[in-house]
Write a protein that holds these residues in place. Sequence first.
Motif, PDB file in Angstrom:
ATOM      1  N   PRO A 173      16.797  29.449 -42.343  1.00  0.00           N
ATOM      2  CA  PRO A 173      17.211  28.254 -41.436  1.00  0.00           C
ATOM      3  C   PRO A 173      15.970  28.228 -40.433  1.00  0.00           C
ATOM      4  O   PRO A 173      15.535  26.951 -40.166  1.00  0.00           O
ATOM      5  CB  PRO A 173      18.405  28.232 -40.966  1.00  0.00           C
ATOM      6  N   ASP A 174      15.660  29.368 -39.615  1.00  0.00           N
ATOM      7  CA  ASP A 174      14.780  29.242 -38.600  1.00  0.00           C
ATOM      8  C   ASP A 174      13.302  28.530 -39.118  1.00  0.00           C
ATOM      9  O   ASP A 174      12.523  27.897 -38.179  1.00  0.00           O
ATOM     10  CB  ASP A 174      14.385  30.677 -38.004  1.00  0.00           C
ATOM     11  N   VAL A 175      12.981  28.866 -40.110  1.00  0.00           N
ATOM     12  CA  VAL A 175      11.635  28.388 -40.522  1.00  0.00           C
ATOM     13  C   VAL A 175      11.650  26.975 -40.870  1.00  0.00           C
ATOM     14  O   VAL A 175      10.611  26.301 -40.537  1.00  0.00           O
ATOM     15  CB  VAL A 175      11.216  29.052 -41.983  1.00  0.00           C
ATOM     16  N   LEU A 176      12.922  26.441 -41.438  1.00  0.00           N
ATOM     17  CA  LEU A 176      12.869  25.173 -41.842  1.00  0.00           C
ATOM     18  C   LEU A 176      12.918  24.381 -40.355  1.00  0.00           C
ATOM     19  O   LEU A 176      12.119  23.402 -40.191  1.00  0.00           O
ATOM     20  CB  LEU A 176      14.009  24.881 -42.444  1.00  0.00           C
ATOM     21  N   GLU A 177      13.424  24.865 -39.406  1.00  0.00           N
ATOM     22  CA  GLU A 177      13.724  24.359 -37.818  1.00  0.00           C
ATOM     23  C   GLU A 177      12.332  24.153 -37.603  1.00  0.00           C
ATOM     24  O   GLU A 177      11.807  23.138 -37.052  1.00  0.00           O
ATOM     25  CB  GLU A 177      14.303  25.178 -37.275  1.00  0.00           C
ATOM     26  N   ALA A 178      11.358  25.406 -37.419  1.00  0.00           N
ATOM     27  CA  ALA A 178      10.159  25.097 -37.111  1.00  0.00           C
ATOM     28  C   ALA A 178       9.185  24.329 -37.716  1.00  0.00           C
ATOM     29  O   ALA A 178       8.543  23.428 -36.943  1.00  0.00           O
ATOM     30  CB  ALA A 178       9.334  26.552 -36.850  1.00  0.00           C
ATOM     31  N   TRP A 179       9.397  24.180 -38.873  1.00  0.00           N
ATOM     32  CA  TRP A 179       8.451  22.981 -39.680  1.00  0.00           C
ATOM     33  C   TRP A 179       8.918  21.670 -39.147  1.00  0.00           C
ATOM     34  O   TRP A 179       7.966  20.837 -38.795  1.00  0.00           O
ATOM     35  CB  TRP A 179       9.080  23.271 -41.196  1.00  0.00           C
TER      36      TRP A 179
END
Length: 205
Positions: A87-93
């Motif tokens: 989820p953190d990666v999607l949030e940064a994207w």
Amino acid sequence: MQRLELAPGLIWWPGHLDRPAQERLLAAVERALEEAPLFSPRMPRTGQPFSVRMSNFGPLGWVADEAGYRYQPFHPDTRRPWPEFPPDVLEAWHALTGWTAPPEAGLINWYGPEARMGLHQDRDEQDFTAPVLSLSLGDTAVFRFGGDTRRAPTRSIRLASGDALLIGGDSRLAFHGIDRILPGTSTLMGQPGRFNLTLRRVTPP
Ligand code: MD6
Ligand code: FE
């Protein structure tokens, strides 16, 4: 937070991830690697292994071997699908690219103290409308970038743990690479080395 436009479409956010966010992301990367272990990509023409080892998360993963550079939905050794995006990666994207469509590929690069990555363009995607977002963890790296030809002049910056870098717009096809890692510049992992994640769209919008 600082946002530096190094060239049109080439944007750097030093320290985008704070230490707790870096620790969470590192744990997510390590979990993904239990499912999809690092593999050694090979140069298509020579079969020579890269000094960087790789894995992926997301629906598509970037691989390289004698058959060429490509995206595929499964690990080249285990043949299993790549792990899901944390989820953190999607949030940064979503926060940094402004794209509502999620990334399709998440390349995980692992650099030991001696690894480097030659000057290259990211051009294996079917469409260059979307930017490529990179997140760095661990030791600082000397990142070099130039223009759309190999001969164009280059500059370098030091990418540290937690930094985010976007390559899009007029810089989407700029040459770039990693000259070297500076071992011992981060305490995140308790061992020398660096992870870099690059997130991309592969198919046309
Ligand atoms: C690295 N990065 O930082 C290598 N590509 O280890 C890349 O090759 C890269 O940082 C596309 C966009 C951003 C990047
Ligand atoms: Fe690249």
